[in-house]
Design a protein around this motif. Structure first.
Motif, short mmCIF file in Angstrom:
data_model
loop_
_atom_site.label_atom_id
_atom_site.label_comp_id
_atom_site.label_asym_id
_atom_site.label_seq_id
_atom_site.Cartn_x
_atom_site.Cartn_y
_atom_site.Cartn_z
N PRO A 100 0.82 -1.21 0.00
CA PRO A 100 0.00 0.00 0.00
C PRO A 100 0.86 1.27 0.00
CG PRO A 100 -0.78 -1.58 1.63
CD PRO A 100 0.53 -2.10 1.15
N GLY A 101 0.35 2.31 -0.64
CA GLY A 101 1.03 3.60 -0.62
C GLY A 101 2.05 3.76 -1.73
N ILE A 102 2.91 4.74 -1.56
CA ILE A 102 3.91 5.12 -2.56
C ILE A 102 5.29 4.72 -2.07
CG2 ILE A 102 4.92 7.05 -3.84
CD1 ILE A 102 2.24 8.51 -3.49
N HIS A 103 6.03 3.98 -2.87
CA HIS A 103 7.37 3.55 -2.47
C HIS A 103 8.30 4.76 -2.32
CE1 HIS A 103 11.31 1.56 -2.70
NE2 HIS A 103 10.67 0.48 -2.26
N PRO A 104 9.18 4.76 -1.35
CA PRO A 104 10.05 5.92 -1.13
C PRO A 104 10.93 6.29 -2.32
CG PRO A 104 10.13 4.41 0.74
CD PRO A 104 9.35 3.72 -0.32
N SER A 105 11.23 5.33 -3.19
CA SER A 105 12.10 5.64 -4.33
C SER A 105 11.34 6.23 -5.52
CB SER A 105 12.83 4.37 -4.78
OG SER A 105 11.92 3.42 -5.31
N ALA A 106 10.02 6.26 -5.46
CA ALA A 106 9.24 6.85 -6.55
C ALA A 106 9.44 8.36 -6.57
CB ALA A 106 7.77 6.51 -6.39
N VAL A 107 9.41 8.92 -7.78
CA VAL A 107 9.56 10.37 -7.95
C VAL A 107 8.24 10.92 -8.46
CG1 VAL A 107 10.82 12.22 -9.10
CG2 VAL A 107 12.02 10.11 -8.44
N ILE A 108 7.53 11.62 -7.59
CA ILE A 108 6.20 12.15 -7.91
C ILE A 108 6.29 13.67 -7.93
CG2 ILE A 108 3.76 12.10 -7.34
CD1 ILE A 108 4.90 9.32 -7.75
N ILE A 120 1.94 2.58 -5.64
CA ILE A 120 2.98 2.95 -6.59
C ILE A 120 4.28 2.29 -6.16
CG2 ILE A 120 4.32 4.86 -7.54
CD1 ILE A 120 1.87 6.61 -7.34
N GLY A 121 4.88 1.51 -7.07
CA GLY A 121 6.06 0.72 -6.77
C GLY A 121 7.36 1.50 -6.89
N PRO A 122 8.47 0.80 -6.69
CA PRO A 122 9.79 1.44 -6.73
C PRO A 122 10.13 2.06 -8.08
CG PRO A 122 9.93 -0.76 -5.75
CD PRO A 122 8.56 -0.63 -6.35
N LEU A 123 10.81 3.21 -8.02
CA LEU A 123 11.39 3.86 -9.19
C LEU A 123 10.37 4.30 -10.23
CD1 LEU A 123 14.49 1.53 -9.67
CD2 LEU A 123 14.34 3.65 -8.36
N VAL A 124 9.14 4.46 -9.82
CA VAL A 124 8.12 5.04 -10.69
C VAL A 124 8.34 6.55 -10.77
CG1 VAL A 124 5.64 5.53 -10.93
CG2 VAL A 124 6.42 3.24 -10.26
N VAL A 125 8.11 7.13 -11.97
CA VAL A 125 8.21 8.58 -12.16
C VAL A 125 6.87 9.09 -12.66
CG1 VAL A 125 9.36 10.44 -13.40
CG2 VAL A 125 10.68 8.46 -12.67
N VAL A 126 6.33 10.08 -11.97
CA VAL A 126 5.06 10.70 -12.36
C VAL A 126 5.31 12.18 -12.60
CG1 VAL A 126 2.67 11.16 -11.70
CG2 VAL A 126 3.76 9.01 -11.00
N GLY A 127 4.98 12.65 -13.82
CA GLY A 127 5.30 14.00 -14.23
C GLY A 127 4.36 15.06 -13.71
N ALA A 128 4.66 16.29 -14.07
CA ALA A 128 3.91 17.45 -13.60
C ALA A 128 2.46 17.41 -14.04
CB ALA A 128 4.57 18.73 -14.13
N ALA A 146 3.98 14.33 -18.17
CA ALA A 146 3.25 15.51 -17.71
C ALA A 146 1.86 15.56 -18.31
CB ALA A 146 4.02 16.77 -18.07
N PHE A 147 0.90 15.99 -17.51
CA PHE A 147 -0.49 16.21 -17.92
C PHE A 147 -1.21 14.93 -18.36
CE2 PHE A 147 1.61 20.29 -18.48
CZ PHE A 147 0.75 21.15 -17.80
N VAL A 148 -0.65 13.78 -18.05
CA VAL A 148 -1.35 12.52 -18.31
C VAL A 148 -2.51 12.37 -17.32
CG1 VAL A 148 -1.15 9.99 -18.14
CG2 VAL A 148 0.63 11.33 -19.28
N GLN A 149 -3.63 11.86 -17.80
CA GLN A 149 -4.76 11.56 -16.93
C GLN A 149 -5.10 10.07 -17.04
OE1 GLN A 149 -8.17 14.12 -17.30
NE2 GLN A 149 -6.94 15.97 -17.46
N ILE A 150 -5.09 9.39 -15.90
CA ILE A 150 -5.41 7.96 -15.84
C ILE A 150 -6.58 7.78 -14.89
CG2 ILE A 150 -4.53 5.67 -15.23
CD1 ILE A 150 -1.72 6.71 -15.83
N GLY A 151 -7.60 7.04 -15.32
CA GLY A 151 -8.79 6.86 -14.52
C GLY A 151 -8.58 5.92 -13.35
N ALA A 152 -9.68 5.56 -12.71
CA ALA A 152 -9.64 4.71 -11.52
C ALA A 152 -9.33 3.26 -11.88
CB ALA A 152 -10.97 4.80 -10.78
#
Length: 356
Positions: A100-108, A120-128, A146-152
């Protein structure tokens, strides 16, 4: 693995059961290798003899089966075995196994919006300014632009790349290595190229000299509907000006390529290594077999079926079944193939008559 009672599983499948409904099963198995807590899958009578080789106490059987004579304690009866597989496999699917939650190595990026109960797993990158819907699962090393939209309720496996501005609906399911939103293969020359001349004259007049290719940027993005599944190493190019579109409910197998500006309708099925060139339109409920391809700027009507390995070079009417290269009506292709196989015998006969 947490088990499920046979009663609850039968409810999910929507099929009747007989015997001990409180029996707990922890996984599904082929009959011959099933253990005591496995659910044996023997939806066809031809698999019944294998039940004696395994240790299953419960099984999914064909409608009307005599389950007691097979030595079982309980059974679920189904009329369509493959349809039942959808609910059975979903019941035992362990998912991505993310914490559960966001892994500490993810960059959000701070401006990104992450919904409730997202994993969200390790080393994931989520843009602006990206938006990720509630209950989504994102495996390691995924990048979301950036500006990606992903549904539920998205499920995104490792190594997926989603380019900027992609718009994706609810319940997307993406297998490893897919790339959504790469630039389209779009180039132009200063003067009319040899390719353009060949296309206009059907090869009769090609006089243009070689020229360098100038890149046309892709700024149209990608739009994907709800309940779409995307296989491993699928590539979907973004549109030049308008978005490349994948309709709700469509399923793309591994290594499918969708060119820029393509429109794929709702509930289409594109099998492995299908390629669709730029600006082609597929209607709803189309099926394309493995390694089939479609040329650019054509229309394939709704409910069309394109056989495996076929090359579609011109428009296809609604509901038409096509096969071959170039693709023709399926029955026509079969007749042509039969004639081709007879050709050596015919030629041999003609040669024999000539010699006499």
């Amino acid at each position: 693995m947490t088990g499920i009672t046979l009663f609850d599983l039968a409810q999910r499948i929507g099929a009747p059961f007989e015997g001990n409904g409180d029996l707990i099963v922890t996984s599904a198995s082929e009959p011959a290798t099933a253990g005591e807590t496995d659910l044996a899958l023997a939806m066809d009578p031809k698999f019944a003899p294998d039940l004696a080789k395994g240790k299953a106490r419960a099984a999914v059987l064909w409608d009307g089966a005599d389950w007691q004579s097979l030595g079982l304690e309980a059974a679920i009866m189904v009329r369509r075995g493959r349809l039942a597989m959808a609910a059975i496999t979903a019941s035992f699917d362990a998912g991505l196994g993310l914490a559960p939650g966001i892994h500490p190595s993810a960059v959000i990026d701070p401006s990104a919006q992450i919904g409730a109960d997202v994993r969200i797993g390790p080393l994931v990158v989520v843009g602006a300014n990206a938006i990720i819907g509630a209950r989504s699962q994102i495996a390691p090393q995924v990048s979301i632009g950036a500006f990606v939209q992903i549904g539920a309720d998205a499920v995104i496996h490792s190594g997926v790349r989603i380019g900027a501005r992609a718009q994706i609906g609810d319940r997307i399911y993406i297998q490893p290595g897919a790339v959504i939103g790469a630039d389209g293969f779009s180039f132009v020359t200063q003067e009319k190229s040899a390719v353009e001349q060949a296309r206009e004259s059907l090869g009769a007049a090609v006089e243009a000299q070689g020229q360098s290719w100038l890149r046309i940027a892709s700024i149209g993005g990608v739009s994907i509907g709800d309940d779409v599944e995307i296989g491993a190493n699928v590539t979907i190019d973004q549109g030049t000006i308008r978005a490349t579109q994948i309709g709700s409910g469509s399923k793309l197998d591994n290594q499918v390529h969708i060119g820029h500006n393509v429109i794929v309708g709702a509930h289409c099925l594109l099998c492995g290594q299908v390629g669709i060139a730029g600006s082609t339109v597929l209607g709803d409920f189309c099926v394309m077999g493995g390694q089939a391809g479609a040329a650019d700027n054509i229309t394939i009507g709704s409910n069309a079926i394109i056989g495996a390995g076929s090359g579609v070079l011109s428009n296809v009417p609604k509901g038409k079944a096509m096969m071959g290269y170039p693709a023709v009506a399926m029955q026509t292709h079969i007749d042509m193939y039969k004639s081709l196989r007879r050709l050596p015998r015919v030629l041999k006969g003609l040669s024999g008559k000539k010699n006499t």
